[in-house]
Structure formats: C-alpha cells, structure tokens
Design a protein around this motif. Structure first.
Motif, PDB file in Angstrom:
ATOM      1  N   ASN A 179       4.025 -11.952   3.261  1.00  0.00           N
ATOM      2  CA  ASN A 179       2.696 -11.365   3.081  1.00  0.00           C
ATOM      3  C   ASN A 179       2.576  -9.998   3.747  1.00  0.00           C
ATOM      4  N   PHE A 180       1.759  -9.131   3.129  1.00  0.00           N
ATOM      5  CA  PHE A 180       1.507  -7.781   3.641  1.00  0.00           C
ATOM      6  C   PHE A 180       0.017  -7.473   3.535  1.00  0.00           C
ATOM      7  N   GLU A 181      -0.426  -6.551   4.364  1.00  0.00           N
ATOM      8  CA  GLU A 181      -1.842  -6.174   4.357  1.00  0.00           C
ATOM      9  C   GLU A 181      -2.212  -5.340   3.138  1.00  0.00           C
ATOM     10  N   ASP A 182      -1.266  -4.553   2.631  1.00  0.00           N
ATOM     11  CA  ASP A 182      -1.556  -3.685   1.487  1.00  0.00           C
ATOM     12  C   ASP A 182      -0.276  -3.442   0.695  1.00  0.00           C
ATOM     13  N   ASN A 183      -0.439  -2.875  -0.497  1.00  0.00           N
ATOM     14  CA  ASN A 183       0.704  -2.677  -1.379  1.00  0.00           C
ATOM     15  C   ASN A 183       1.679  -1.616  -0.865  1.00  0.00           C
ATOM     16  N   LEU A 184       1.172  -0.586  -0.211  1.00  0.00           N
ATOM     17  CA  LEU A 184       2.064   0.440   0.318  1.00  0.00           C
ATOM     18  C   LEU A 184       3.041  -0.163   1.327  1.00  0.00           C
ATOM     19  N   SER A 185       2.552  -1.083   2.136  1.00  0.00           N
ATOM     20  CA  SER A 185       3.411  -1.752   3.120  1.00  0.00           C
ATOM     21  C   SER A 185       4.510  -2.561   2.439  1.00  0.00           C
ATOM     22  N   LYS A 186       4.166  -3.167   1.313  1.00  0.00           N
ATOM     23  CA  LYS A 186       5.166  -3.940   0.569  1.00  0.00           C
ATOM     24  C   LYS A 186       6.319  -3.049   0.130  1.00  0.00           C
ATOM     25  N   PHE A 187       5.985  -1.910  -0.431  1.00  0.00           N
ATOM     26  CA  PHE A 187       7.036  -1.047  -0.975  1.00  0.00           C
ATOM     27  C   PHE A 187       7.788  -0.314   0.129  1.00  0.00           C
ATOM     28  N   GLU A 212      -0.291   0.850  -6.787  1.00  0.00           N
ATOM     29  CA  GLU A 212      -1.733   0.781  -7.056  1.00  0.00           C
ATOM     30  C   GLU A 212      -2.132  -0.536  -7.731  1.00  0.00           C
ATOM     31  N   ASN A 213      -1.208  -1.149  -8.485  1.00  0.00           N
ATOM     32  CA  ASN A 213      -1.608  -2.279  -9.345  1.00  0.00           C
ATOM     33  C   ASN A 213      -0.888  -3.593  -9.075  1.00  0.00           C
ATOM     34  N   TYR A 214       0.003  -3.636  -8.114  1.00  0.00           N
ATOM     35  CA  TYR A 214       0.705  -4.889  -7.823  1.00  0.00           C
ATOM     36  C   TYR A 214      -0.325  -5.956  -7.443  1.00  0.00           C
ATOM     37  N   PRO A 215      -0.333  -7.120  -8.130  1.00  0.00           N
ATOM     38  CA  PRO A 215      -1.467  -8.050  -8.024  1.00  0.00           C
ATOM     39  C   PRO A 215      -1.389  -9.070  -6.886  1.00  0.00           C
ATOM     40  N   LEU A 216      -0.253  -9.189  -6.217  1.00  0.00           N
ATOM     41  CA  LEU A 216      -0.087 -10.253  -5.231  1.00  0.00           C
ATOM     42  C   LEU A 216      -0.196  -9.719  -3.807  1.00  0.00           C
ATOM     43  N   SER A 217      -0.534 -10.598  -2.885  1.00  0.00           N
ATOM     44  CA  SER A 217      -0.607 -10.201  -1.468  1.00  0.00           C
ATOM     45  C   SER A 217       0.751 -10.327  -0.783  1.00  0.00           C
ATOM     46  N   TYR A 218       1.757 -10.752  -1.537  1.00  0.00           N
ATOM     47  CA  TYR A 218       3.071 -11.018  -0.954  1.00  0.00           C
ATOM     48  C   TYR A 218       4.185 -10.518  -1.882  1.00  0.00           C
ATOM     49  N   LEU A 219       5.378 -10.386  -1.317  1.00  0.00           N
ATOM     50  CA  LEU A 219       6.592 -10.160  -2.093  1.00  0.00           C
ATOM     51  C   LEU A 219       7.316 -11.495  -2.252  1.00  0.00           C
ATOM     52  N   GLU A 220       7.985 -11.641  -3.383  1.00  0.00           N
ATOM     53  CA  GLU A 220       8.687 -12.887  -3.703  1.00  0.00           C
ATOM     54  C   GLU A 220      10.199 -12.712  -3.491  1.00  0.00           C
ATOM     55  N   PHE A 221      10.815 -13.771  -2.997  1.00  0.00           N
ATOM     56  CA  PHE A 221      12.259 -13.803  -2.817  1.00  0.00           C
ATOM     57  C   PHE A 221      12.758 -15.167  -3.283  1.00  0.00           C
ATOM     58  N   GLU A 222      13.935 -15.192  -3.859  1.00  0.00           N
ATOM     59  CA  GLU A 222      14.585 -16.469  -4.145  1.00  0.00           C
ATOM     60  C   GLU A 222      16.019 -16.394  -3.657  1.00  0.00           C
TER      61      GLU A 222
END
Length: 232
Positions: A179-187, A212-222
């Motif tokens: 989980n991340f607070e915002d999309n910029l942090s994810k990228f 700007e448009n990534y819809p999830l609060s988290y990044l996914e990993f498998e």
C-alpha cells in the motif's frame, strides 16, 4: 543489459525499497527444513538470504551482477561473493570448483534470466537441491492492463514448464500487495526498488497517465516459491 545498470545505481538506497524482496527471502528460507551446510545463492544482492540463515553453515557462495551489491554483501567466513551475471558462460565452471553444494537458492532474481531454462539446466548439474522464489507476470498486473502492454516477466505456468525437464519439485504461488499513500509514491517505488529491472516500458506521457489514473491504493506482486531436487 538494462537491469545491471539499474541495480548498481540503486544499490545504496535499495535497502529502503526492497520491502517485498525481504518478505520473499524470509518466506523462501522458511521452506528449507534440512539446514543445508553448503549453499550457493544466485542473485545474492546485499545478502538478504545470507543474513536470514539461522543455522550453522560451512560454505556460502554468492553471485550477483552488481558490483555495488556485492560490495555491500556480508563476507562469509568460508566462501566468496562473485560479481557475475548468472548467465555468463564463464560462471558455472567457476562454481563447479566450489562443489559440492547442498542447496542452490535464488530469491527475487531468476525472473531476469534471458533463458531461464538454460539457467535451470546449469543449476541442476551442480546442486541436487533447489529453492527459488521468482516474480511472475502477475506482478504490476493492473499497470499492464491499463497500459495494454505485455509483462516482460514469465507466467508461473511458463516457469514450471521449464523446470519439469530438470527437477522434481513442489511450489506455492503467493500474492503480495504493497500500500501507498498516493500514486506518485507507487511509481517512485517501482523505479527505485529494482522490481522493474531497470526496464523502461512506458513513455513519459503514458507514465503520467498511469500516475494520474491508477485505480488501486496498492501495487500487486505475484511470486512463485519452488523447492525441489535435481532429476540428474
């Protein structure tokens, strides 16, 4: 090779961003019950496997493509840390000089192989036992769906198919969410963690659109976890 430069450049800040890789290394080690004494670690990085081994070992050989990562890896009392691409044809003759190995292990690294089947074949010749954790194509799944791009990682089915020629094995597939607070942090995480291998798959405009448009609060990993024995 893009990921060689990326890992080297990020080696000193990598520890702040490899949250998932740390979890994966600990889970992989938890699957090893027989406490092998002589260990080969392919893609050893800064030593996540080595630092989490909680039993007495006699020999440890680590291999990593990044010289900076190698310099940050704790030096084993008996063994070596080798700065090599694990697909370099010069590597495996060197590794054979350090045989026998009780276990060949690799955590969060083999997904970068250009020919993973060939790597499995070479490993099967030098170690009877294996333990691998490999990121699959479901990592960053939603990013690829939004951008209509194919993942550069193999699927779990493709990995298992390559393994069948060389090992008998058990496996587990596990999903992680970060989980991340915002999309910029994810990228920013993707860029700095090494999970992307330094591959630039999106243009600036496409990246901006995703941020700007990534819809999830988290990044996914498998991740697929594999333990087994060589057929040879």
């Amino acid at each position: 090779m893009h990921h060689e430069k990326e890992f080297s450049k990020r080696a000193f800040s990598y520890n702040e961003y490899n949250i998932i890789q740390k979890k994966v290394a600990k889970r992989l080690l938890s699957k090893i019950k027989n406490h092998p004494k002589k260990i080969l670690d392919l893609g050893c990085g800064r030593g996540e496997i080595f630092k989490n081994i909680d039993w007495e070992i006699e020999k440890f050989i680590g291999v990593d493509i990044s010289s900076n990562m190698c310099s940050l890896h704790p030096m084993p009392k008996n063994g070596a840390i080798l700065n090599f691409d694990f697909e370099d044809e010069k590597l495996f003759p060197i590794l054979k000089q350090h045989m026998p190995y009780d276990l060949a292990i690799s955590s969060s690294s083999l997904q970068w192989a250009r020919d993973i089947g060939k790597v499995f074949e070479e490993i099967s010749k030098i170690s009877k036992n294996i333990a691998f954790s490999i990121f699959t194509d479901k990592t960053f799944k939603t990013i690829y769906e939004i951008s209509s791009m194919d993942s550069f990682l193999l699927s779990s089915e493709e990995i298992l198919d390559k393994l069948l020629s060389y090992f008998e094995f058990e496996y587990e597939i596990k999903e992680y969410k970060l989980n991340f607070e915002d999309n910029l942090s994810k990228f920013r995480y993707i860029k700095r963690s090494g999970v992307s291998g330094g591959k630039r798959v999106l243009s600036y405009k496409e990246t901006k659109n995703l941020i700007e448009n990534y819809p999830l609060s988290y990044l996914e990993f498998e991740v697929i976890f594999i333990t087994g024995k060589s057929l040879s």
